[in-house]
Write an enzyme that holds these catalytic residues in place. Structure first.
Site, PDB file in Angstrom:
ATOM      1  N   ASN A 162      55.062  19.965  36.913  1.00 39.94           N
ATOM      2  CA  ASN A 162      53.958  19.554  36.051  1.00 39.94           C
ATOM      3  C   ASN A 162      53.292  18.329  36.649  1.00 39.94           C
ATOM      4  O   ASN A 162      53.932  17.519  37.332  1.00 39.94           O
ATOM      5  CB  ASN A 162      54.440  19.254  34.629  1.00 39.94           C
ATOM      6  CG  ASN A 162      55.806  18.590  34.594  1.00 39.94           C
ATOM      7  OD1 ASN A 162      55.940  17.431  34.938  1.00 39.94           O
ATOM      8  ND2 ASN A 162      56.842  19.359  34.246  1.00 39.94           N
ATOM      9  N   SER A 220      53.547  23.433  28.441  1.00 40.79           N
ATOM     10  CA  SER A 220      54.910  23.814  28.784  1.00 40.79           C
ATOM     11  C   SER A 220      55.065  25.322  28.919  1.00 40.79           C
ATOM     12  O   SER A 220      54.567  26.083  28.084  1.00 40.79           O
ATOM     13  CB  SER A 220      55.884  23.314  27.709  1.00 40.79           C
ATOM     14  OG  SER A 220      57.223  23.643  28.071  1.00 40.79           O
ATOM     15  N   GLY A 221      55.723  25.740  30.002  1.00 39.37           N
ATOM     16  CA  GLY A 221      56.128  27.135  30.115  1.00 39.37           C
ATOM     17  C   GLY A 221      55.010  28.131  30.325  1.00 39.37           C
ATOM     18  O   GLY A 221      55.181  29.326  30.075  1.00 39.37           O
ATOM     19  N   SER A 279      53.860  19.769  28.351  1.00 39.88           N
ATOM     20  CA  SER A 279      55.039  19.926  29.216  1.00 39.88           C
ATOM     21  C   SER A 279      56.287  19.330  28.584  1.00 39.88           C
ATOM     22  O   SER A 279      56.223  18.315  27.882  1.00 39.88           O
ATOM     23  CB  SER A 279      54.788  19.205  30.554  1.00 39.88           C
ATOM     24  OG  SER A 279      55.993  19.082  31.286  1.00 39.88           O
ATOM     25  N   SER A 280      57.422  19.950  28.852  1.00 40.52           N
ATOM     26  CA  SER A 280      58.699  19.416  28.344  1.00 40.52           C
ATOM     27  C   SER A 280      59.016  18.056  28.974  1.00 40.52           C
ATOM     28  O   SER A 280      59.878  17.340  28.483  1.00 40.52           O
ATOM     29  CB  SER A 280      59.825  20.409  28.640  1.00 40.52           C
ATOM     30  OG  SER A 280      59.823  20.727  30.034  1.00 40.52           O
ATOM     31  N   ASP A 281      58.326  17.693  30.050  1.00 41.62           N
ATOM     32  CA  ASP A 281      58.548  16.394  30.688  1.00 41.62           C
ATOM     33  C   ASP A 281      57.542  15.338  30.235  1.00 41.62           C
ATOM     34  O   ASP A 281      57.471  14.257  30.825  1.00 41.62           O
ATOM     35  CB  ASP A 281      58.477  16.547  32.212  1.00 41.62           C
ATOM     36  CG  ASP A 281      59.625  17.388  32.730  1.00 41.62           C
ATOM     37  OD1 ASP A 281      59.374  18.448  33.327  1.00 41.62           O
ATOM     38  OD2 ASP A 281      60.799  17.006  32.487  1.00 41.62           O
ATOM     39  N   HIS A 300      56.037  16.061  38.516  1.00 48.88           N
ATOM     40  CA  HIS A 300      57.443  16.453  38.605  1.00 48.88           C
ATOM     41  C   HIS A 300      57.484  17.830  39.258  1.00 48.88           C
ATOM     42  O   HIS A 300      56.684  18.710  38.889  1.00 48.88           O
ATOM     43  CB  HIS A 300      58.066  16.514  37.216  1.00 48.88           C
ATOM     44  CG  HIS A 300      59.411  17.160  37.173  1.00 48.88           C
ATOM     45  ND1 HIS A 300      60.444  16.798  38.015  1.00 48.88           N
ATOM     46  CD2 HIS A 300      59.910  18.147  36.374  1.00 48.88           C
ATOM     47  CE1 HIS A 300      61.507  17.535  37.732  1.00 48.88           C
ATOM     48  NE2 HIS A 300      61.215  18.356  36.757  1.00 48.88           N
ATOM     49  N   ASP A 309      55.679   5.998  56.822  1.00 49.62           N
ATOM     50  CA  ASP A 309      54.225   5.969  56.570  1.00 49.62           C
ATOM     51  C   ASP A 309      53.895   6.014  55.088  1.00 49.62           C
ATOM     52  O   ASP A 309      52.788   5.640  54.678  1.00 49.62           O
ATOM     53  CB  ASP A 309      53.561   7.177  57.255  1.00 49.62           C
ATOM     54  CG  ASP A 309      53.186   6.881  58.709  1.00 49.62           C
ATOM     55  OD1 ASP A 309      53.037   7.849  59.473  1.00 49.62           O
ATOM     56  OD2 ASP A 309      53.052   5.692  59.065  1.00 49.62           O
ATOM     57  N   HIS A 364      68.758  16.723  38.748  1.00 43.84           N
ATOM     58  CA  HIS A 364      67.521  17.261  38.176  1.00 43.84           C
ATOM     59  C   HIS A 364      66.521  17.526  39.291  1.00 43.84           C
ATOM     60  O   HIS A 364      66.393  18.648  39.752  1.00 43.84           O
ATOM     61  CB  HIS A 364      66.966  16.293  37.124  1.00 43.84           C
ATOM     62  CG  HIS A 364      65.794  16.843  36.380  1.00 43.84           C
ATOM     63  ND1 HIS A 364      65.227  16.231  35.302  1.00 43.84           N
ATOM     64  CD2 HIS A 364      65.047  17.967  36.575  1.00 43.84           C
ATOM     65  CE1 HIS A 364      64.209  16.948  34.857  1.00 43.84           C
ATOM     66  NE2 HIS A 364      64.075  17.989  35.616  1.00 43.84           N
ATOM     67  N   TYR A 415      45.144   1.910  59.699  1.00 42.15           N
ATOM     68  CA  TYR A 415      45.165   3.335  60.003  1.00 42.15           C
ATOM     69  C   TYR A 415      43.860   4.022  59.585  1.00 42.15           C
ATOM     70  O   TYR A 415      43.258   3.637  58.572  1.00 42.15           O
ATOM     71  CB  TYR A 415      46.320   3.997  59.260  1.00 42.15           C
ATOM     72  CG  TYR A 415      46.421   5.492  59.473  1.00 42.15           C
ATOM     73  CD1 TYR A 415      45.861   6.387  58.547  1.00 42.15           C
ATOM     74  CD2 TYR A 415      47.028   6.010  60.601  1.00 42.15           C
ATOM     75  CE1 TYR A 415      45.924   7.750  58.752  1.00 42.15           C
ATOM     76  CE2 TYR A 415      47.103   7.382  60.807  1.00 42.15           C
ATOM     77  CZ  TYR A 415      46.541   8.248  59.872  1.00 42.15           C
ATOM     78  OH  TYR A 415      46.603   9.607  60.065  1.00 42.15           O
TER      79      TYR A 415
HETATM   80  O1  LIG Z   1      62.507  20.378  34.951  1.00 44.07           O
HETATM   81  C1  LIG Z   1      61.973  20.956  34.005  1.00 44.07           C
HETATM   82  C2  LIG Z   1      61.968  20.394  32.645  1.00 44.07           C
HETATM   83  O2  LIG Z   1      62.482  19.091  32.730  1.00 44.07           O
HETATM   84  C3  LIG Z   1      61.201  22.224  34.225  1.00 44.07           C
HETATM   85  O3  LIG Z   1      61.415  23.090  33.255  1.00 44.07           O
HETATM   86  C4  LIG Z   1      59.765  21.769  34.479  1.00 44.07           C
HETATM   87  O4  LIG Z   1      59.707  21.691  35.864  1.00 44.07           O
HETATM   88  C5  LIG Z   1      58.670  22.635  33.869  1.00 44.07           C
HETATM   89  O5  LIG Z   1      58.640  22.409  32.501  1.00 44.07           O
HETATM   90  P1  LIG Z   1      57.255  22.554  31.724  1.00 44.07           P
HETATM   91  O6  LIG Z   1      56.757  23.992  31.923  1.00 44.07           O
HETATM   92  O7  LIG Z   1      56.280  21.569  32.287  1.00 44.07           O
HETATM   93  O8  LIG Z   1      57.623  22.259  30.282  1.00 44.07           O
END
Ligand SMILES: O=C(CO)[C@@H](O)[C@@H](O)COP(=O)(O)O
Length: 234
Positions: free
Chosen positions: A29, A45-46, A74-76, A97, A122, A173, A231
């Site tokens: 996400n 999410s999902g 998102s679950s995060d 993530h 870098d 994780h 650079y």
């Molecule tokens: O690591 C996790 C949740 O912490 C995965 O399910 C994540 O990459 C995707 O979750 P989401 O679809 O964003 O809710």
């Protein structure tokens, strides 16, 4: 519709994740904070990437609460929100993530990603830290919120500057990265995965080779970052 342009930008940033090979299915996400409103846009999410649209992005406040959008964020989301609350005043306005496989392997192994060479140096000024896994109690209390807390407190405890090292591995994780916006956070996620692959292969070739000399790391990081950067095209 709130933050229409930002929704489109965050949608495009999320679509970079599968294009770069950093995620499959619904994994991963990306989000970006709008400093004027204090709201951020994040992937729902999902939802499979080929079903995403800018309109399906979700707008949240810094408490991780949905402000606009029909879908669950998102679950995060709470992890992103914690990072923004802690570091937005440092200019960090994009968070990503992923479960990119080699960086995730380093996270599962509980190892910091060593700075074995200039490619790493870098972008990351020193090793990319692997923060401890969450306790059973932390998971049961508030998994994603405590993930953010572990990341931020871990950087503070280890005296690592999140600007100098714009990524982290969370034990058992996976990786999180950040930047000045969602696109830079995606960029750092991709660089992290490449550095993780190189480090893994470096250890296969020479298990005890040790990190690149500090003067070489300094040369490469400081030529791209800070007031004396030289650079590219100025
Ligand atoms: O690591 C996790 C949740 O912490 C995965 O399910 C994540 O990459 C995707 O979750 P989401 O679809 O964003 O809710």
């Amino acid at each position: 519709m709130l933050l229409k342009e930002l929704r489109e930008k965050v949608y495009e940033a999320n679509m970079q994740l599968p294009r770069l090979g950093l995620v499959i299915f619904t994994w991963g996400n990306a989000s970006e904070l709008d400093p004027e409103t204090g709201l951020f846009v994040i992937k729902p999410s999902g939802v499979a990437y080929d079903e995403l649209t800018p309109e399906k992005m979700v707008v949240c406040d810094l408490d991780g609460r949905r402000v606009e959008g029909d879908l669950n964020p998102s679950s995060d989301t709470d992890t992103h929100a914690w990072i923004y609350r802690a570091w937005a005043d440092r200019g960090i306005k994009g968070v990503v993530h992923t479960h990119s496989s080699v960086a995730t392997a380093w996270a599962q192994a509980g190892r910091d990603l060593p700075a074995y060479g200039t490619t790493h140096a870098d972008y990351f000024y020193g090793p990319v830290p692997c923060m401890r896994g969450l306790t059973k109690e932390e998971i049961e209390e508030a998994y994603e919120l405590n993930t953010g807390k572990v990341i931020v407190s871990g950087f503070e405890e280890r005296d690592v500057d999140p600007i100098a090292v714009p990524a982290v591995l969370v034990r058992n994780h996976g990786p999180f990265s950040w930047g000045k916006d969602a696109n830079e956070a995606v960029y750092h996620a991709a660089v992290l995965e490449e550095c993780a692959k190189m480090a893994r292969d470096t250890e296969l070739l020479s298990p005890h080779c040790g990190p690149a000399p500090q003067y070489l790391q300094d040369k490469h990081y400081l030529r791209k970052h800070g007031p004396n950067a030289t650079y590219g095209q100025r």
